[in-house]
Design a protein around this motif. Sequence first.
Motif, PDB file in Angstrom:
ATOM      1  N   SER A  18      39.810  44.926  34.422  1.00  0.00           N
ATOM      2  CA  SER A  18      40.652  43.751  34.664  1.00  0.00           C
ATOM      3  C   SER A  18      41.467  43.952  35.929  1.00  0.00           C
ATOM      4  O   SER A  18      42.082  45.016  36.106  1.00  0.00           O
ATOM      5  CB  SER A  18      41.595  43.547  33.477  1.00  0.00           C
ATOM      6  N   VAL A  19      41.460  42.946  36.791  1.00  0.00           N
ATOM      7  CA  VAL A  19      42.233  42.992  38.033  1.00  0.00           C
ATOM      8  C   VAL A  19      42.868  41.629  38.262  1.00  0.00           C
ATOM      9  O   VAL A  19      42.470  40.634  37.653  1.00  0.00           O
ATOM     10  CB  VAL A  19      41.374  43.362  39.255  1.00  0.00           C
ATOM     11  N   GLN A  20      43.818  41.592  39.178  1.00  0.00           N
ATOM     12  CA  GLN A  20      44.416  40.330  39.573  1.00  0.00           C
ATOM     13  C   GLN A  20      43.646  39.738  40.751  1.00  0.00           C
ATOM     14  O   GLN A  20      42.877  40.440  41.423  1.00  0.00           O
ATOM     15  CB  GLN A  20      45.878  40.539  39.947  1.00  0.00           C
ATOM     16  N   THR A  21      43.849  38.454  40.967  1.00  0.00           N
ATOM     17  CA  THR A  21      43.222  37.778  42.094  1.00  0.00           C
ATOM     18  C   THR A  21      43.489  38.538  43.386  1.00  0.00           C
ATOM     19  O   THR A  21      44.618  38.964  43.644  1.00  0.00           O
ATOM     20  CB  THR A  21      43.767  36.343  42.222  1.00  0.00           C
TER      21      THR A  21
ATOM     22  N   THR B 227      35.079  36.118  37.002  1.00  0.00           N
ATOM     23  CA  THR B 227      35.151  36.675  35.651  1.00  0.00           C
ATOM     24  C   THR B 227      33.838  36.476  34.912  1.00  0.00           C
ATOM     25  O   THR B 227      33.234  35.404  34.969  1.00  0.00           O
ATOM     26  CB  THR B 227      36.294  36.011  34.869  1.00  0.00           C
TER      27      THR B 227
ATOM     28  N   THR C 248      37.129  41.009  34.466  1.00  0.00           N
ATOM     29  CA  THR C 248      38.090  39.937  34.230  1.00  0.00           C
ATOM     30  C   THR C 248      39.067  39.875  35.399  1.00  0.00           C
ATOM     31  O   THR C 248      39.691  40.889  35.739  1.00  0.00           O
ATOM     32  CB  THR C 248      38.868  40.164  32.930  1.00  0.00           C
ATOM     33  N   VAL C 249      39.174  38.687  36.012  1.00  0.00           N
ATOM     34  CA  VAL C 249      40.082  38.499  37.141  1.00  0.00           C
ATOM     35  C   VAL C 249      41.117  37.462  36.736  1.00  0.00           C
ATOM     36  O   VAL C 249      40.790  36.333  36.402  1.00  0.00           O
ATOM     37  CB  VAL C 249      39.332  38.020  38.398  1.00  0.00           C
ATOM     38  N   SER C 250      42.376  37.877  36.751  1.00  0.00           N
ATOM     39  CA  SER C 250      43.461  36.987  36.336  1.00  0.00           C
ATOM     40  C   SER C 250      44.194  36.432  37.553  1.00  0.00           C
ATOM     41  O   SER C 250      44.309  37.091  38.587  1.00  0.00           O
ATOM     42  CB  SER C 250      44.422  37.732  35.426  1.00  0.00           C
ATOM     43  N   SER C 251      44.699  35.226  37.387  1.00  0.00           N
ATOM     44  CA  SER C 251      45.417  34.577  38.507  1.00  0.00           C
ATOM     45  C   SER C 251      46.896  34.918  38.481  1.00  0.00           C
ATOM     46  O   SER C 251      47.399  35.515  37.530  1.00  0.00           O
ATOM     47  CB  SER C 251      45.230  33.066  38.422  1.00  0.00           C
TER      48      SER C 251
ATOM     49  N   GLY D 171      42.085  41.410  44.065  1.00  0.00           N
ATOM     50  CA  GLY D 171      41.817  42.829  43.835  1.00  0.00           C
ATOM     51  C   GLY D 171      40.355  43.189  44.044  1.00  0.00           C
ATOM     52  O   GLY D 171      39.521  42.342  44.382  1.00  0.00           O
TER      53      GLY D 171
ATOM     54  N   ARG E 186      38.193  36.686  42.555  1.00  0.00           N
ATOM     55  CA  ARG E 186      38.768  35.400  42.157  1.00  0.00           C
ATOM     56  C   ARG E 186      38.591  35.223  40.651  1.00  0.00           C
ATOM     57  O   ARG E 186      37.676  35.816  40.070  1.00  0.00           O
ATOM     58  CB  ARG E 186      38.047  34.272  42.883  1.00  0.00           C
ATOM     59  N   PRO E 187      39.390  34.380  40.025  1.00  0.00           N
ATOM     60  CA  PRO E 187      39.213  34.136  38.581  1.00  0.00           C
ATOM     61  C   PRO E 187      37.799  33.675  38.231  1.00  0.00           C
ATOM     62  O   PRO E 187      37.284  34.030  37.162  1.00  0.00           O
ATOM     63  CB  PRO E 187      40.253  33.057  38.290  1.00  0.00           C
TER      64      PRO E 187
END
Length: 125
Positions: free
Chosen positions: A11-14, A90, A122-125, A16, A86-87
């Motif tokens: 899991s990373v943030q936008t 995912t 998983t990419v979170s915004s 990343g 980007r989200p």
Amino acid sequence: QEQLVESGGGSVQTGGSLRLSCTIPGLSVSRQCMGWFRQAPGKEREGVAGIDSYDWTKYDDSVKGRFTISRDNAENTLYLQMNSLRPEDTGIYYCTKREGHCTGVTLLRSFVDYWGQGTQVTVSS
């Protein structure tokens, strides 16, 4: 039946980065016709990137300039370097292989003979 083993999801943030790895126990990745597919929730599985036996690569338009497929023959590993995530990236990512060698690749499911078990990105915004 060949086994493909993926690792490196998470899991990373936008914005990343993540690097996915794929090995084939007992078999070299050198000259193999391989690729990466992904499946987002509720969507069809789609081709992301492919590499032919001569290291020519092909990318889906949605990842061009952000993702890089490569292999390290010394490490016997196929990689997918994913930057600027980007989200919408995912999904479950699958390592793929086509029987034999190939000149050129397509990103169609019909081109694939073997699939890995998948790794979640998983990419979170």
